[in-house]
Design a protein around this motif. Structure first.
Motif, short mmCIF file in Angstrom:
data_model
loop_
_atom_site.label_atom_id
_atom_site.label_comp_id
_atom_site.label_asym_id
_atom_site.label_seq_id
_atom_site.Cartn_x
_atom_site.Cartn_y
_atom_site.Cartn_z
N PRO A 103 -41.29 38.98 -8.55
CA PRO A 103 -42.32 38.59 -9.54
C PRO A 103 -43.75 38.82 -9.06
O PRO A 103 -44.59 39.31 -9.82
CB PRO A 103 -42.04 37.10 -9.76
CG PRO A 103 -40.59 36.94 -9.43
CD PRO A 103 -40.32 37.90 -8.32
N LYS A 104 -44.05 38.46 -7.82
CA LYS A 104 -45.41 38.62 -7.31
C LYS A 104 -45.76 40.09 -7.13
O LYS A 104 -46.88 40.51 -7.45
CB LYS A 104 -45.54 37.89 -5.97
CG LYS A 104 -46.94 37.89 -5.39
CD LYS A 104 -47.94 37.17 -6.28
CE LYS A 104 -49.30 37.06 -5.59
NZ LYS A 104 -50.34 36.56 -6.54
N VAL A 105 -44.83 40.89 -6.62
CA VAL A 105 -45.06 42.33 -6.47
C VAL A 105 -45.32 42.95 -7.84
O VAL A 105 -46.23 43.77 -8.01
CB VAL A 105 -43.86 43.01 -5.80
CG1 VAL A 105 -43.98 44.53 -5.88
CG2 VAL A 105 -43.76 42.59 -4.34
N VAL A 106 -44.54 42.56 -8.83
CA VAL A 106 -44.69 43.11 -10.18
C VAL A 106 -46.06 42.75 -10.74
O VAL A 106 -46.78 43.62 -11.27
CB VAL A 106 -43.58 42.58 -11.11
CG1 VAL A 106 -43.88 42.95 -12.56
CG2 VAL A 106 -42.23 43.13 -10.69
N PHE A 130 -44.17 39.39 0.73
CA PHE A 130 -43.99 38.22 1.60
C PHE A 130 -43.93 36.94 0.78
O PHE A 130 -43.09 36.07 1.03
CB PHE A 130 -45.14 38.15 2.61
CG PHE A 130 -45.11 36.95 3.50
CD1 PHE A 130 -44.04 36.74 4.36
CD2 PHE A 130 -46.14 36.01 3.46
CE1 PHE A 130 -44.00 35.63 5.19
CE2 PHE A 130 -46.10 34.90 4.29
CZ PHE A 130 -45.04 34.71 5.16
N LEU A 131 -44.80 36.84 -0.23
CA LEU A 131 -44.78 35.65 -1.08
C LEU A 131 -43.49 35.59 -1.90
O LEU A 131 -42.93 34.50 -2.09
CB LEU A 131 -46.00 35.66 -1.99
CG LEU A 131 -47.36 35.53 -1.29
CD1 LEU A 131 -48.50 35.64 -2.29
CD2 LEU A 131 -47.45 34.21 -0.53
N ASP A 132 -43.04 36.74 -2.38
CA ASP A 132 -41.75 36.77 -3.09
C ASP A 132 -40.61 36.34 -2.17
O ASP A 132 -39.70 35.60 -2.58
CB ASP A 132 -41.49 38.17 -3.64
CG ASP A 132 -42.24 38.44 -4.94
OD1 ASP A 132 -42.55 37.48 -5.67
OD2 ASP A 132 -42.53 39.62 -5.22
N ASP A 133 -40.64 36.80 -0.94
CA ASP A 133 -39.58 36.46 0.01
C ASP A 133 -39.60 34.97 0.35
O ASP A 133 -38.54 34.34 0.49
CB ASP A 133 -39.72 37.30 1.29
CG ASP A 133 -39.34 38.75 1.07
OD1 ASP A 133 -38.72 39.04 0.02
OD2 ASP A 133 -39.65 39.60 1.94
N ARG A 134 -40.77 34.41 0.49
CA ARG A 134 -40.87 32.96 0.73
C ARG A 134 -40.26 32.19 -0.45
O ARG A 134 -39.57 31.17 -0.25
CB ARG A 134 -42.33 32.56 0.92
CG ARG A 134 -42.88 32.80 2.32
CD ARG A 134 -44.30 32.28 2.44
NE ARG A 134 -44.36 30.85 2.10
CZ ARG A 134 -44.17 29.86 2.97
NH1 ARG A 134 -43.90 30.14 4.24
NH2 ARG A 134 -44.25 28.60 2.58
N ALA A 135 -40.56 32.64 -1.64
CA ALA A 135 -40.01 31.96 -2.82
C ALA A 135 -38.48 32.04 -2.82
O ALA A 135 -37.79 31.07 -3.18
CB ALA A 135 -40.57 32.60 -4.09
N ARG A 136 -37.93 33.16 -2.38
CA ARG A 136 -36.46 33.29 -2.30
C ARG A 136 -35.89 32.34 -1.25
O ARG A 136 -34.82 31.74 -1.45
CB ARG A 136 -36.09 34.73 -1.94
CG ARG A 136 -36.27 35.72 -3.07
CD ARG A 136 -35.92 37.12 -2.60
NE ARG A 136 -34.53 37.20 -2.13
CZ ARG A 136 -34.08 38.15 -1.31
NH1 ARG A 136 -34.91 39.10 -0.88
NH2 ARG A 136 -32.81 38.16 -0.94
N VAL A 137 -36.59 32.18 -0.14
CA VAL A 137 -36.13 31.25 0.91
C VAL A 137 -36.06 29.84 0.35
O VAL A 137 -35.09 29.10 0.59
CB VAL A 137 -37.05 31.31 2.14
CG1 VAL A 137 -36.69 30.21 3.13
CG2 VAL A 137 -36.95 32.67 2.81
N VAL A 138 -37.10 29.46 -0.38
CA VAL A 138 -37.12 28.12 -0.97
C VAL A 138 -35.95 27.94 -1.94
O VAL A 138 -35.27 26.90 -1.95
CB VAL A 138 -38.46 27.88 -1.70
CG1 VAL A 138 -38.43 26.57 -2.49
CG2 VAL A 138 -39.61 27.86 -0.69
N GLN A 139 -35.68 28.94 -2.76
CA GLN A 139 -34.57 28.85 -3.72
C GLN A 139 -33.22 28.75 -3.00
O GLN A 139 -32.35 27.95 -3.38
CB GLN A 139 -34.58 30.09 -4.62
CG GLN A 139 -35.78 30.14 -5.57
CD GLN A 139 -35.89 31.48 -6.28
OE1 GLN A 139 -35.17 32.44 -5.96
NE2 GLN A 139 -36.79 31.56 -7.25
N ILE A 140 -33.03 29.55 -1.97
CA ILE A 140 -31.77 29.51 -1.22
C ILE A 140 -31.62 28.16 -0.53
O ILE A 140 -30.51 27.58 -0.49
CB ILE A 140 -31.74 30.65 -0.19
CG1 ILE A 140 -31.67 32.00 -0.92
CG2 ILE A 140 -30.58 30.50 0.78
CD1 ILE A 140 -31.89 33.20 -0.01
N SER A 141 -32.71 27.64 0.02
CA SER A 141 -32.66 26.35 0.70
C SER A 141 -32.24 25.23 -0.26
O SER A 141 -31.46 24.36 0.10
CB SER A 141 -34.03 26.04 1.30
OG SER A 141 -34.04 24.75 1.88
#
Length: 313
Positions: A208-211, A239-250
């Protein structure tokens, strides 16, 4: 009125002094492709009058590519006597112009392209007025053509589709003007088109952030902003998108997954976040599953039906 017959060399340098061009990338006037013609003008007559001499010197001063020596000597002649102006036209201008040529040739040994530097050094090494004049009026243009051709080929080798197409078109024309136009303008316009295509590709597979940031860069229609997204912005956004994915997985993971995610987010580096996504989350999930399997199974009470059957037996 008396008239003085001047040779072709004298007449040509009086009326149209050769341009002193700047280094490989740019020229003083932007008309580098207009190479001065070889000295071949017919003999002309210059009237021997003070006013005519003054007008001729003023015409020489109008040329923006005159060297400093010519400009200074011409101004001194104008500020002096009629004899000073005549001496400038007949003698001094030719001497100081050759000095300016030598200065220009020396400068090009430092600032020109490889072939221009080599040709300039050869002219200076020859240590003759004719060799220096030949370099300034003819040789430097041939050498500059070669340097530009090499530069265009290099741009093609590392460019995208649009850059390659525009560069090959310039090489096919094979003129100094076409090659220089590509290096000064064409390659940048073509690279902008290639960059827009690249951003579109990045956006098509981004989070989402990259887009959002990629589309914002495209909307600016600014070559700098589009290039900046490719070189810097996309990585920050990813990086911000990846952080958001980490939060979702957690949020959906077990204790080990949550602990690993917390460590990655606390470290807050691209490497730590990417490691969690690529490796750590899977290791942590395996630990959670193993721990879940290792738990003792609770004892189940026999059902009433089974208990009655056991009593009857």
């Amino acid at each position: 009125m008396k008239f003085l017959r001047l040779s072709a060399v004298v007449a040509t340098t009086v009326i149209a002094p050769a341009a002193l061009l700047s280094p490989f990338a740019t020229t003083a006037t932007g008309a580098e492709s207009s190479r001065p013609a070889a000295v071949s003008a017919p003999d002309v007559s210059i009237p021997l009058s003070e006013e005519a001499d003054r007008i001729t010197i003023l015409r020489i001063l109008e040329y923006p590519n005159n060297g400093r020596g010519v400009r200074d000597a011409a101004q001194r002649a104008l500020d002096g006597t009629a004899q000073d102006m005549r001496h400038f036209l007949e003698v001094e201008q030719h001497r100081v112009r050759l000095d300016d040529y030598r200065v220009e040739a020396s400068r090009l040994t430092e600032s020109g392209g490889p072939d221009v530097r080599e040709a300039a050094l050869a002219a200076l090494k020859a240590n003759s007025a004719e060799a220096v004049r030949q370099f300034i009026e003819v040789g430097q243009y041939r050498a500059r053509h070669s340097d530009y051709a090499v530069a265009v080929s290099q741009a093609i080798s590392i460019g995208g589709p649009a850059v390659r197409e525009a560069g090959k078109a310039a090489l096919r024309k094979d003129t100094l003007q076409a090659l220089r136009e590509f290096m000064d303008n064409g390659q940048h316009a073509a690279r902008y088109q290639d960059d827009r295509v690249r951003v579109t590709q990045i956006v098509s597979v981004g989070g989402p952030k990259v887009v959002a940031d990629g589309r914002a860069a495209l909307r600016t229609q600014d070559a700098y902003e589009v290039r900046r997204f490719i070189e810097v912005g996309q990585y920050k956004s990813r990086f911000l998108d990846d952080r958001a994915r980490v939060v979702q997985i957690s949020a959906k993971g077990g204790p080990a997954v949550r602990a690993a995610a917390k460590t990655a987010l606390k470290t807050n580096t691209v490497k730590s976040v990417q490691h969690f996504l690529d490796v750590a989350q899977h290791d942590a999930r395996a630990k959670d599953k193993a721990k879940e399997k290792a738990k003792p199974k609770p004892k189940t009470k026999p059902s009433k039906t089974k208990a009655k059957a056991a009593k009857k037996a």
